[in-house]
Each structure stands twice: as structure tokens, then as C-alpha cells.
Write a protein that holds these residues in place. Structure first.
Motif, PDB file in Angstrom:
ATOM      1  N   LEU A  69       0.833  -1.206   0.000  1.00 40.29           N
ATOM      2  CA  LEU A  69       0.000   0.000   0.000  1.00 40.29           C
ATOM      3  C   LEU A  69       0.870   1.260   0.000  1.00 40.29           C
ATOM      4  O   LEU A  69       0.593   2.221  -0.733  1.00 40.29           O
ATOM      5  N   SER A  70       1.922   1.253   0.792  1.00 38.91           N
ATOM      6  CA  SER A  70       2.816   2.416   0.852  1.00 38.91           C
ATOM      7  C   SER A  70       3.421   2.675  -0.528  1.00 38.91           C
ATOM      8  O   SER A  70       3.507   3.822  -0.978  1.00 38.91           O
ATOM      9  N   HIS A  71       3.827   1.588  -1.191  1.00 38.87           N
ATOM     10  CA  HIS A  71       4.433   1.735  -2.512  1.00 38.87           C
ATOM     11  C   HIS A  71       3.397   2.286  -3.499  1.00 38.87           C
ATOM     12  O   HIS A  71       3.682   3.231  -4.252  1.00 38.87           O
ATOM     13  N   ALA A  72       2.188   1.725  -3.462  1.00 37.65           N
ATOM     14  CA  ALA A  72       1.120   2.186  -4.371  1.00 37.65           C
ATOM     15  C   ALA A  72       0.770   3.655  -4.089  1.00 37.65           C
ATOM     16  O   ALA A  72       0.505   4.430  -5.010  1.00 37.65           O
ATOM     17  N   PHE A  73       0.793   4.022  -2.831  1.00 32.94           N
ATOM     18  CA  PHE A  73       0.486   5.407  -2.419  1.00 32.94           C
ATOM     19  C   PHE A  73       1.463   6.393  -3.067  1.00 32.94           C
ATOM     20  O   PHE A  73       1.094   7.509  -3.400  1.00 32.94           O
ATOM     21  N   THR A  74       2.707   5.965  -3.243  1.00 31.00           N
ATOM     22  CA  THR A  74       3.692   6.865  -3.851  1.00 31.00           C
ATOM     23  C   THR A  74       3.362   7.126  -5.328  1.00 31.00           C
ATOM     24  O   THR A  74       3.772   8.127  -5.888  1.00 31.00           O
ATOM     25  N   PHE A  75       2.617   6.216  -5.952  1.00 33.07           N
ATOM     26  CA  PHE A  75       2.260   6.408  -7.369  1.00 33.07           C
ATOM     27  C   PHE A  75       0.922   7.118  -7.550  1.00 33.07           C
ATOM     28  O   PHE A  75       0.803   7.998  -8.385  1.00 33.07           O
ATOM     29  N   VAL A  76      -0.086   6.708  -6.787  1.00 37.15           N
ATOM     30  CA  VAL A  76      -1.437   7.224  -7.067  1.00 37.15           C
ATOM     31  C   VAL A  76      -2.012   8.116  -5.969  1.00 37.15           C
ATOM     32  O   VAL A  76      -3.076   8.705  -6.158  1.00 37.15           O
TER      33      VAL A  76
END
Ligand code: GLU
Length: 303
Positions: A69-76
Motif C-alpha cells: 500500500l505504501s508503494h502504491a500510495f507513492t504512485f497514485v
């Protein structure tokens, strides 16, 4: 102070050592030695305190959902909430019923349906999804030897009927963009990552450290994003037992069926525990008891 407290906690665990059972939902994971027990606490000043089997790697399973989730948060960023909610589910982590009722929008990113949507987002944004995600985790932990356990990933794939059902249901509602098989494959690998308590505590320390990694001071998420993800861990991080964990421990965190728990005291420390015997809700018995004792003995929680 922490050295003494961790010793006291370890001693207090003896009466509960045989409570609970190792998860049998993934054949390969059922083989873990049930007597393993470790704790590692790292302060935001970078001081380490470990006890027991805290330097032995284990399957982090659902704890990986927070890192994904943290990684996805950095994109979207906040757009993620168009596809996943932020409410506790009140249902088992792998339930299909609620997803059907709520037309394919998972309640939160830590139930399996939500984590599959997050996996789909990562597949859409990463060139080499498995490698890139692993690199992200290695950066957080400041350790290049962290890896997937392919045996565990493949073992889960052989029994992953329910996750396949969830992914297909999500796809039928238009909430999965990539191929369902690819999403499941990425998800099983993500869950199979192995870390020690020390590596886990270090990799989650940015949640205690205003979004910055411990050793390199790298800004992973903004202070505001970290605050929000801590809130999500507080309300949704412990399967259908987040209320109990909040009540007894009073820290945000996340558990996994491999027996790991990671918990965060913002601005103070990050702590990870590992003990494979789980209670009926899927949380580590000794992990929960240890963390309850930690916040009791230190007299500090977020409340
Ligand atoms: N890979 C596991 C599953 O999807 C994770 C379970 C967990 O740790 O909660 O069933």
C-alpha cells in the motif's frame, strides 16, 4: 529501559507458550517450528533492542500489505481511495460476501480483496513488478538480502482458491485492470517475503519517523500520508480483532498469518514480534500478549 522490559516480557510468556495453533492455510507455512519467539524494537534514534529469535527470517504474509500500500500510495496518492475503502470490515480477511454486496469496492486495503486491488495498481505502475517491489522493501529495511520465498509463494498458489475467487469477483466489477493470474502471482510472491523481526522493525520505522527511513533519512511518504496509513493500521490492521488490539495495546500495527506483528509508536519506536501460534482470529498469541505488556510496562501508548 527496553532491554529490561523485553527480558521481563520473554519470561512472562511461559504460561502461554502452547496457546493457539500454527496456521495451516498454506501447506508450506504449517511446517514452521511453533516454539519460535522473537521481539525487536528500534527507536527513532536508531537504537536496537532484540530478544529471542529476532534475527531469524519468517514469512511476513499480510504484513506485506502495508508495504505494498505504501508503494502504491507513492504512485497514485489519494486516488487509491476511489478503488478501496478505509473502513474496518467486521468480516474475516478473505470473505467474499461483503465484496459482492458492496459492488467490488473492498472495505480496506488490508483485507485480501483490498490487497489484490493494491497489487493490481502496482502491476500497472512497475516495470518489473516483483523486482521493483522487492527493491522498495530492501530500501526500507536497508538490507539487500531480503527475498521472496518461492516455495511458500508456490505452495499458496496451489491452495489459493479463495484469493482467486476474490480476484475474479473484483475483475467482474471492473476493479482489476491487469490479468487476474498476474495479480494473484504478484500477490502470492509479495506475501512470501521473509524478514527477521529486526528487518521488519527497521523497514516499518518510517511510520514512526514522519515518513523517513531510519538509516538513510529517505522520505518515503509525506508526514500526512504516514499519519493516514497509521490510522488505517490502527483500525484495520488485525483482521477482525483491530478493536481488541487497540484496546489492549494501543498502537497502530499489522499482523500476518506467519505469526509476525509489527507495531508503531509514532515518534518513539517501531517493534516487531514473531511467534507462529495464532489465536482463532489469526493473530499471534504471544505477539499480542508481548505488545500488551510492552505498552503496559513502558506506560506509553498513543492513547
Ligand atoms: N497470503 C495469505 C492469504 O492471502 C496472507 C494471509 C495473512 O497473512 O493474513 O491468505
Amino acid at each position: 529501559m527496553y532491554t529490561q522490559i523485553l527480558h521481563e516480557i520473554q519470561q512472562s510468556m511461559a504460561p502461554f507458550a502452547n496457546d493457539g495453533a500454527v496456521s495451516n492455510s498454506i501447506p508450506e507455512l504449517a511446517l514452521i517450528d511453533p516454539s519460535k519467539f522473537g521481539i525487536h524494537l528500534v527507536t527513532t534514534q536508531g537504537i536496537d533492542y532484540g530478544i529471542g529469535d529476532s534475527n531469524e527470517r519468517f514469512s511476513i504474509q499480510s504484513i506485506s500489505k502495508v508495504l505494498a500500500l505504501s508503494h502504491a500510495f507513492t504512485f497514485v496518492g489519494e486516488n487509491i481511495w476511489n478503488r478501496v475503502g478505509v473502513e474496518p470490515s467486521g468480516n474475516p480477511f478473505n470473505s467474499l460476501v461483503q465484496l459482492e454486496y458492496e459492488k467490488g469496492k473492498p472495505r480496506n486495503p488490508f483485507i485480501n480483496a483490498g490487497a489484490l486491488v493494491v497489487a493490481d495498481i502496482l502491476l500497472s505502475h512497475l516495470n518489473n513488478p516483483k523486482k521493483d517491489f522487492l527493491d522498495f522493501v530492501r530500501t526500507l529495511a536497508h538490507c539487500n538480502t531480503i527475498n521472496f520465498n518461492e516455495k511458500v509463494a508456490l505452495s499458496e498458489k496451489t491452495v489459493g482458491y479463495r484469493n482467486a475467487a476474490l480476484a475474479n469477483l473484483l475483475k467482474s466489477f471492473g476493479n482489476i485492470n491487469n490479468d487476474v493470474t498476474d495479480v494473484l502471482d504478484f500477490y502470492f510472491y509479495q506475501c512470501s517475503i521473509e524478514m527477521t523481526c529486526k528487518e521488519l522493525a527497521h523497514s516499518f520505522c518510517f511510520f514512526a519517523n514522519k515518513g523517513k527511513t531510519l538509516t538513510q533519512n529517505k522520505q518515503i511518504l509525506t508526514e500526512s500520508q504516514v499519519k493516514r496509513l497509521n490510522a488505517l493500521m490502527q483500525t484495520c490492521g488485525f483482521y477482525d480483532e483491530a478493536g481488541e488490539f487497540s484496546y489492549k495495546v494501543g498502537l497502530p500495527g499489522k499482523s500476518g498469518i506467519g505469526g509476525g506483528i509489527v507495531a508503531i509508536h509514532p515518534q518513539k519506536y517501531c517493534v516487531a514480534t514473531w511467534a507462529p501460534r495464532l489465536n482463532e482470529k489469526g493473530n499471534s498469541v504471544l505477539g499480542m500478549k508481548s505488545l500488551e505488556l510492552l505498552t503496559t510496562k513502558t506506560g506509553m501508548s498513543i492513547f
